[in-house]
Design a protein around this motif. Structure first.
Motif, PDB file in Angstrom:
ATOM      1  N   MET A   1       0.843  -1.200   0.000  1.00 21.22           N
ATOM      2  CA  MET A   1       0.000   0.000   0.000  1.00 21.22           C
ATOM      3  C   MET A   1       0.873   1.243   0.000  1.00 21.22           C
ATOM      4  N   PHE A   2       0.346   2.328  -0.550  1.00 21.49           N
ATOM      5  CA  PHE A   2       0.980   3.623  -0.393  1.00 21.49           C
ATOM      6  C   PHE A   2      -0.098   4.680  -0.240  1.00 21.49           C
ATOM      7  N   ILE A   3       0.231   5.755   0.448  1.00 20.46           N
ATOM      8  CA  ILE A   3      -0.734   6.812   0.686  1.00 20.46           C
ATOM      9  C   ILE A   3       0.000   8.141   0.766  1.00 20.46           C
ATOM     10  N   TYR A   4      -0.593   9.178   0.173  1.00 16.74           N
ATOM     11  CA  TYR A   4       0.064  10.476   0.141  1.00 16.74           C
ATOM     12  C   TYR A   4      -0.773  11.574   0.796  1.00 16.74           C
ATOM     13  N   SER A   5      -2.094  11.365   0.845  1.00 21.19           N
ATOM     14  CA  SER A   5      -2.995  12.403   1.340  1.00 21.19           C
ATOM     15  C   SER A   5      -3.660  11.961   2.623  1.00 21.19           C
ATOM     16  N   ASN A   6      -4.030  12.933   3.443  1.00 25.27           N
ATOM     17  CA  ASN A   6      -4.758  12.627   4.669  1.00 25.27           C
ATOM     18  C   ASN A   6      -6.030  11.853   4.363  1.00 25.27           C
ATOM     19  N   GLY A   7      -6.364  10.934   5.261  1.00 24.69           N
ATOM     20  CA  GLY A   7      -7.586  10.177   5.088  1.00 24.69           C
ATOM     21  C   GLY A   7      -7.310   8.707   4.901  1.00 24.69           C
ATOM     22  N   ASP A   8      -8.268   8.034   4.305  1.00 30.62           N
ATOM     23  CA  ASP A   8      -8.189   6.591   4.121  1.00 30.62           C
ATOM     24  C   ASP A   8      -8.010   6.249   2.652  1.00 30.62           C
ATOM     25  N   LYS A   9      -7.303   5.157   2.426  1.00 32.62           N
ATOM     26  CA  LYS A   9      -7.174   4.606   1.084  1.00 32.62           C
ATOM     27  C   LYS A   9      -7.372   3.104   1.175  1.00 32.62           C
ATOM     28  N   GLU A  10      -8.292   2.598   0.388  1.00 34.03           N
ATOM     29  CA  GLU A  10      -8.647   1.187   0.482  1.00 34.03           C
ATOM     30  C   GLU A  10      -8.208   0.435  -0.763  1.00 34.03           C
ATOM     31  N   ASP A  11      -7.713  -0.781  -0.539  1.00 31.43           N
ATOM     32  CA  ASP A  11      -7.334  -1.658  -1.648  1.00 31.43           C
ATOM     33  C   ASP A  11      -7.605  -3.092  -1.204  1.00 31.43           C
ATOM     34  N   GLY A  12      -8.757  -3.593  -1.631  1.00 32.06           N
ATOM     35  CA  GLY A  12      -9.143  -4.943  -1.220  1.00 32.06           C
ATOM     36  C   GLY A  12      -9.356  -5.014   0.276  1.00 32.06           C
ATOM     37  N   ARG A  13      -8.662  -5.931   0.946  1.00 26.82           N
ATOM     38  CA  ARG A  13      -8.810  -6.073   2.387  1.00 26.82           C
ATOM     39  C   ARG A  13      -7.940  -5.094   3.169  1.00 26.82           C
ATOM     40  N   PHE A  14      -7.130  -4.325   2.473  1.00 25.56           N
ATOM     41  CA  PHE A  14      -6.207  -3.406   3.131  1.00 25.56           C
ATOM     42  C   PHE A  14      -6.734  -1.969   3.085  1.00 25.56           C
ATOM     43  N   THR A  15      -6.572  -1.271   4.195  1.00 26.40           N
ATOM     44  CA  THR A  15      -6.882   0.157   4.258  1.00 26.40           C
ATOM     45  C   THR A  15      -5.719   0.870   4.928  1.00 26.40           C
ATOM     46  N   ALA A  16      -5.179   1.858   4.237  1.00 23.34           N
ATOM     47  CA  ALA A  16      -4.150   2.709   4.839  1.00 23.34           C
ATOM     48  C   ALA A  16      -4.812   3.998   5.304  1.00 23.34           C
ATOM     49  N   GLN A  17      -4.408   4.462   6.474  1.00 28.81           N
ATOM     50  CA  GLN A  17      -4.941   5.695   7.041  1.00 28.81           C
ATOM     51  C   GLN A  17      -3.785   6.634   7.353  1.00 28.81           C
ATOM     52  N   LEU A  18      -3.935   7.890   6.962  1.00 23.12           N
ATOM     53  CA  LEU A  18      -2.880   8.867   7.194  1.00 23.12           C
ATOM     54  C   LEU A  18      -3.442  10.079   7.914  1.00 23.12           C
ATOM     55  N   ASN A  19      -2.738  10.494   8.959  1.00 22.94           N
ATOM     56  CA  ASN A  19      -3.084  11.695   9.700  1.00 22.94           C
ATOM     57  C   ASN A  19      -1.801  12.498   9.865  1.00 22.94           C
ATOM     58  N   LYS A  20      -1.604  13.464   8.981  1.00 22.04           N
ATOM     59  CA  LYS A  20      -0.353  14.233   8.992  1.00 22.04           C
ATOM     60  C   LYS A  20      -0.256  15.137  10.208  1.00 22.04           C
TER      61      LYS A  20
END
Lengths: 115, 112
Positions: free
Chosen positions: B48-67
């Motif tokens: 997974m990769f994430i660049y912006s605040n919030g959630d990003k979902e990919d199948g069973r995976f969710t990345a969450q970012l809080n800068k």
């Protein structure tokens, strides 16, 4: 698609012997290339990175050196191995340029044991 | 020194549960965040990769970012025994666009 090849998979070397690990990337031009070391149970330590042929940046002073003789070839070397050089060595590549959103992709690694 | 911190675990969850993996970073200027999975004896694999605040979902995976709080997390839904691995958080810090700083990883075990 891009692929990265790294060899050998495992290596057992005596203290004081030389080292040469090789990494090649296919399917992309002018990639950024990286060498990492991972000690047992530890995170990845960046050793060297390269943005082009002959351009090497060293992150950690040590008895290792790196070279990039061709665009998609990255070599890690040592003249005399130390016991502390044991570890899992990983080569990685990312797309060229300075964009911060490019992930790195790893080869299968070389497990080096120094006796 | 720019640091990335992870709870080393081990973290054990039953099969089918949600696994929550957390990572904090010290450089407020960090821009990009990656999660890698590393099976024992294998090399890291980007999941997974994430660049912006919030959630990003990919199948069973969710990345969450809080800068603002300088943390990034990875949720694995419906965990499977095959998810058992070490999960590495990696951050691109300000001023070093080509370089990733890795955490030491969290070992996850999914119990059947």
């Amino acid at each position: 698609s891009q692929t990265i090849h790294q060899w050998p998979a495992t290596l057992v070397q005596p203290v004081g012997s030389p080292l040469s690990l090789e990494c090649t990337v296919e399917g992309t031009s002018n990639p950024n290339l990286y060498w990492y070391r991972q000690a047992a149970g530890r995170g990845l330590q960046l050793l060297f990175y390269s943005v082009g042929i002959g351009q090497i940046s060293s992150e950690v002073p040590q008895n290792l050196s790196a070279s990039r003789p061709q665009d998609r070839q990255f070599i890690l070397s040592s003249k005399k191995l130390l016991l502390s050089d044991s570890g899992f060595y990983l080569c990685a590549w990312s797309r060229p340029g300075t964009a911060s959103n490019q992930p790195q992709h790893f080869g299968d690694g070389t497990r080096l044991s120094i006796l | 020194q720019k640091e990335v911190e992870q709870n080393s675990g081990p973290l054990s969850v039953p099969e089918g549960a949600i696994a929550s993996l957390n990572c904090t970073y010290s450089d407020r200027g960090s821009q990009s965040f990656f999660w890698y999975r590393q099976y024992s004896g294998k090399s890291p694999e980007l999941i997974m990769f994430i660049y912006s605040n919030g959630d990003k979902e990919d199948g069973r995976f969710t990345a969450q970012l809080n800068k603002a709080s300088q943390y990034v997390s990875l949720l694995i839904r419906d965990s499977q025994p095959s998810d058992s691995a070490t999960y590495l958080c990696a951050v691109v810090s300000s001023g070093s666009a080509r370089q990733l700083t890795f955490g030491s990883g969290t070992q996850l075990t999914v119990l059947p």
